[in-house]
Motif scaffolding. Structure first.
Motif, PDB file in Angstrom:
ATOM      1  N   PHE A   1     -30.099   5.202 -15.616  1.00  0.00           N
ATOM      2  CA  PHE A   1     -30.150   4.533 -16.912  1.00  0.00           C
ATOM      3  C   PHE A   1     -29.214   5.217 -17.909  1.00  0.00           C
ATOM      4  CE2 PHE A   1     -32.296   4.188 -21.141  1.00  0.00           C
ATOM      5  CZ  PHE A   1     -31.955   2.866 -21.382  1.00  0.00           C
ATOM      6  N   HIS A   2     -29.222   6.543 -17.935  1.00  0.00           N
ATOM      7  CA  HIS A   2     -28.339   7.270 -18.852  1.00  0.00           C
ATOM      8  C   HIS A   2     -26.877   6.953 -18.542  1.00  0.00           C
ATOM      9  CE1 HIS A   2     -27.350  11.361 -20.971  1.00  0.00           C
ATOM     10  NE2 HIS A   2     -26.700  10.338 -21.479  1.00  0.00           N
ATOM     11  N   ARG A   3     -26.518   6.932 -17.288  1.00  0.00           N
ATOM     12  CA  ARG A   3     -25.132   6.632 -16.926  1.00  0.00           C
ATOM     13  C   ARG A   3     -24.760   5.207 -17.317  1.00  0.00           C
ATOM     14  NH1 ARG A   3     -26.770   9.314 -12.150  1.00  0.00           N
ATOM     15  NH2 ARG A   3     -26.781   7.349 -10.976  1.00  0.00           N
ATOM     16  N   LEU A   4     -25.697   4.285 -17.161  1.00  0.00           N
ATOM     17  CA  LEU A   4     -25.445   2.895 -17.525  1.00  0.00           C
ATOM     18  C   LEU A   4     -25.166   2.776 -19.027  1.00  0.00           C
ATOM     19  CD1 LEU A   4     -27.448  -0.139 -16.246  1.00  0.00           C
ATOM     20  CD2 LEU A   4     -27.066   0.116 -18.682  1.00  0.00           C
ATOM     21  N   VAL A   5     -26.012   3.398 -19.847  1.00  0.00           N
ATOM     22  CA  VAL A   5     -25.819   3.340 -21.295  1.00  0.00           C
ATOM     23  C   VAL A   5     -24.516   4.025 -21.688  1.00  0.00           C
ATOM     24  CG1 VAL A   5     -26.757   4.071 -23.521  1.00  0.00           C
ATOM     25  CG2 VAL A   5     -28.291   3.188 -21.758  1.00  0.00           C
ATOM     26  N   GLU A   6     -24.251   5.164 -21.068  1.00  0.00           N
ATOM     27  CA  GLU A   6     -23.043   5.910 -21.393  1.00  0.00           C
ATOM     28  C   GLU A   6     -21.789   5.137 -21.009  1.00  0.00           C
ATOM     29  OE1 GLU A   6     -21.543   9.282 -23.282  1.00  0.00           O
ATOM     30  OE2 GLU A   6     -23.607   8.583 -23.027  1.00  0.00           O
ATOM     31  N   SER A   7     -21.843   4.375 -19.916  1.00  0.00           N
ATOM     32  CA  SER A   7     -20.683   3.590 -19.503  1.00  0.00           C
ATOM     33  C   SER A   7     -20.305   2.542 -20.540  1.00  0.00           C
ATOM     34  CB  SER A   7     -20.961   2.916 -18.156  1.00  0.00           C
ATOM     35  OG  SER A   7     -21.894   1.850 -18.297  1.00  0.00           O
ATOM     36  N   LEU A   8     -21.268   2.091 -21.314  1.00  0.00           N
ATOM     37  CA  LEU A   8     -20.997   1.135 -22.384  1.00  0.00           C
ATOM     38  C   LEU A   8     -20.594   1.838 -23.669  1.00  0.00           C
ATOM     39  CD1 LEU A   8     -21.004  -1.805 -23.387  1.00  0.00           C
ATOM     40  CD2 LEU A   8     -23.424  -1.501 -23.965  1.00  0.00           C
ATOM     41  N   PHE A   9     -21.324   2.862 -24.066  1.00  0.00           N
ATOM     42  CA  PHE A   9     -21.078   3.531 -25.340  1.00  0.00           C
ATOM     43  C   PHE A   9     -19.782   4.343 -25.342  1.00  0.00           C
ATOM     44  CE2 PHE A   9     -25.748   3.692 -26.981  1.00  0.00           C
ATOM     45  CZ  PHE A   9     -25.724   2.308 -27.070  1.00  0.00           C
TER      46      PHE A   9
ATOM     47  N   SER B   1     -15.547  14.363 -15.525  1.00  0.00           N
ATOM     48  CA  SER B   1     -16.523  13.646 -16.342  1.00  0.00           C
ATOM     49  C   SER B   1     -17.769  13.346 -15.529  1.00  0.00           C
ATOM     50  CB  SER B   1     -15.909  12.347 -16.873  1.00  0.00           C
ATOM     51  OG  SER B   1     -15.755  11.409 -15.821  1.00  0.00           O
ATOM     52  N   TRP B   2     -18.749  12.740 -16.174  1.00  0.00           N
ATOM     53  CA  TRP B   2     -20.005  12.401 -15.503  1.00  0.00           C
ATOM     54  C   TRP B   2     -19.805  11.313 -14.448  1.00  0.00           C
ATOM     55  CZ3 TRP B   2     -21.492   7.366 -15.747  1.00  0.00           C
ATOM     56  CH2 TRP B   2     -20.944   6.592 -16.780  1.00  0.00           C
ATOM     57  N   HIS B   3     -18.648  10.659 -14.434  1.00  0.00           N
ATOM     58  CA  HIS B   3     -18.388   9.618 -13.446  1.00  0.00           C
ATOM     59  C   HIS B   3     -18.526  10.141 -12.018  1.00  0.00           C
ATOM     60  CE1 HIS B   3     -15.618   7.560 -16.646  1.00  0.00           C
ATOM     61  NE2 HIS B   3     -16.887   7.591 -17.012  1.00  0.00           N
ATOM     62  N   LYS B   4     -18.294  11.430 -11.829  1.00  0.00           N
ATOM     63  CA  LYS B   4     -18.371  11.993 -10.486  1.00  0.00           C
ATOM     64  C   LYS B   4     -19.799  12.021  -9.953  1.00  0.00           C
ATOM     65  CE  LYS B   4     -18.688  16.794 -12.112  1.00  0.00           C
ATOM     66  NZ  LYS B   4     -18.020  18.118 -12.116  1.00  0.00           N
ATOM     67  N   PHE B   5     -20.786  11.770 -10.814  1.00  0.00           N
ATOM     68  CA  PHE B   5     -22.180  11.739 -10.370  1.00  0.00           C
ATOM     69  C   PHE B   5     -22.611  10.340  -9.932  1.00  0.00           C
ATOM     70  CE2 PHE B   5     -22.545  15.149 -13.795  1.00  0.00           C
ATOM     71  CZ  PHE B   5     -22.282  16.169 -12.899  1.00  0.00           C
TER      72      PHE B   5
END
Length: 487
Positions: free
Chosen positions: A263-271, A396-400
């Motif tokens: 969920f955090h990654r999903l929100v961060e991908s937009l923000f 970045s967090w994308h690697k997770f």
């Protein structure tokens, strides 16, 4: 003319080796007799002989075998087997034949609706074949015997049914790619069932086509549900879009680390998008407010409407099963109010930044908001199994995120070269959203099992670009460009 056309359709179906719709006289009765005689003399068609080998199927009722001749219960089995691709194809053939027979004078619109419905079913079933080939399956396609001499029933009547049984003790769960920005997942039960309801057509208007579904759910991401639970407990009566956003900004990294929280990654991908960063705090707060109030979609039926406001010509809505509690009913009403507000104010912008998410919202409340429902092409893509996936690169967090590369291949100007699905199927020990915590599922071998995103193809573009720039720079240094400009 409608009655005569139905008679001709029945005759043609008999010529192809299919039994007719019963309950009619004259030509239909003669065709049925000819089909029965042909079956007795030849031992049945190749498809009926293939069905006879599947005796003892878990889908057979009352322990009786299926044949190509009508049964007392008004149903007959047309096809059965274990290949889900064939199941999708047989289901499509029977659905299209039914709407052509029932919707004389509006066949083109009705077939358009049926195509959208069958495509949705096909994408789900083929995805299981592609991602989970080890799961044994069995299907059965049944057709109801219609009596066209009688008026159509008032209640919804099933005419074509597809039943699928998955032989596994685990749960079939589909993870939606993070960049689709949909706070749901997909879950199939051990027995999945789709049923086309009797089409209702007249000369003035094509009615919505109804596809009943049983065994298909879209549960909320567990960490999304957990975030709402914590906010309600800690903010109490003071909870609002702004206070919820401030709480999220304060606690998101500690309680929902990017390494573990989908969920955090999903929100961060937009923000993290520049266009979203430029909008005010209130808009981001409203967006988060809508995300955390996502409710599970317990599908009872899909409705396919002719809608010329969409390029596809068809829109999709969903009918939910009755709520199981007063709290669930209250949550649904709140979610609908939030989505309708967003649909009226932000739909055009959301189509650009989160097309999958806004179309899921349109599927839920578009018609009630006076807008088109969901685009069937977007939904079909959302339910299509990904051909490639992969973690993001860099620090970045994308690697997770193992779904980060579940995107289409595009050229330098953004044109789609090859589409990719948005769903990754896997087997889970328990149902989605049964726990309070969420840990991203790991691959069985710790690595990516699917084909990697074809990023190497970009080298074919970058190398010529580099050579072109090098040639221009060399020509500039030699003065040839200046001499050309002076001409």
């Amino acid at each position: 003319s409608s009655y005569f056309f139905a008679k001709v359709c029945i005759f043609c179906r008999c010529r192809r080796g299919n039994p007719p719709v019963v309950g009619m006289t004259g030509m239909a009765s003669q065709c049925l007799q000819l089909h029965a005689l042909r079956t007795l003399l030849t031992g049945g068609s190749s498809s009926s002989r293939r069905r006879s080998k599947v005796a003892g199927s878990v889908l057979q009722q009352n322990g009786s075998g299926r044949s190509s001749l009508p049964h007392i219960d008004g149903w007959q089995t047309r096809e059965s087997g274990d290949d889900l691709r064939e199941a999708a194809r047989f289901f499509r053939d029977e659905c299209e034949a039914t709407v052509r027979m029932m919707c004389v004078g509006s066949e083109s619109s009705s077939v358009l609706q049926a195509d959208a419905a069958c495509t949705l079913v096909e994408r789900l079933l083929v995805g299981i074949c592609d991602h989970l080939p080890e799961v044994r399956t069995q299907f059965e396609v049944k057709v109801s015997h219609l009596d066209l001499n009688k008026p159509p029933p008032v209640a919804e009547q099933e005419v074509v049914v597809l039943e699928v049984r998955f032989h596994t003790e685990k749960v079939l769960a589909g993870e939606i790619a993070t960049r689709s920005r949909v706070t749901l997942s997909v879950q199939l039960k051990e027995q999945l069932r789709f049923a086309l309801a009797l089409p209702r057509c007249d000369t003035s208007e094509v009615q919505p086509l109804l596809l009943l579904a049983d065994g298909l759910d879209l549960p909320v991401l567990p960490d999304c549900a957990q975030a709402l639970k914590l906010m309600r407990a800690e903010l109490g009566a003071g909870m609002s879009p702004i206070t919820a956003y401030e709480w999220w900004e304060q606690h998101r990294h500690a309680r929902f680390p990017l390494r573990r929280s989908k969920f955090h990654r999903l929100v961060e991908s937009l923000f993290e998008q520049k266009a979203i960063q430029m909008v005010g705090k209130a808009v981001r707060a409203d967006t988060l407010w809508g995300y955390i109030h996502t409710s599970p979609i317990k599908v009872q039926a899909f409705l396919f409407r002719i809608d010329r406001r969409l390029k596809a010509g068809v829109s999709v809505s969903v009918r939910l099963r009755p709520a199981e509690s007063e709290r669930e009913e209250a949550d649904r009403k709140q979610v609908k109010a939030i989505i309708q507000k967003m649909m009226k104010q932000q739909r055009s912008k959301a189509e650009k930044f989160a097309p999958s998410g806004i179309n899921v919202g349109a599927m839920l409340t578009g018609v009630e908001a006076g807008q088109p429902g969901a685009c069937p092409r977007v939904l079909a893509k959302l339910f299509t199994a990904a051909k490639w996936k992969g973690y993001g690169k860099g620090n970045s967090w994308h690697k997770f995120d193992q779904t980060w590369n579940c995107t289409d291949r595009k050229d330098l100007i953004g044109r789609v070269l090859e589409e990719n699905g948005r769903l990754i199927w896997r087997l889970q020990d328990g149902e989605v959203n049964t726990g309070d915590d969420f840990v991203q599922a790991e691959e069985s071998n710790g690595h990516l099992d699917l084909i990697q995103s074809p990023e190497r193809s970009w080298n074919l573009v970058y190398v010529p670009m580099f050579l072109l720039l090098l040639a221009v720079a060399t020509a500039w240094n030699n003065g040839s460009v200046l001499r050309w400009l002076e001409r």
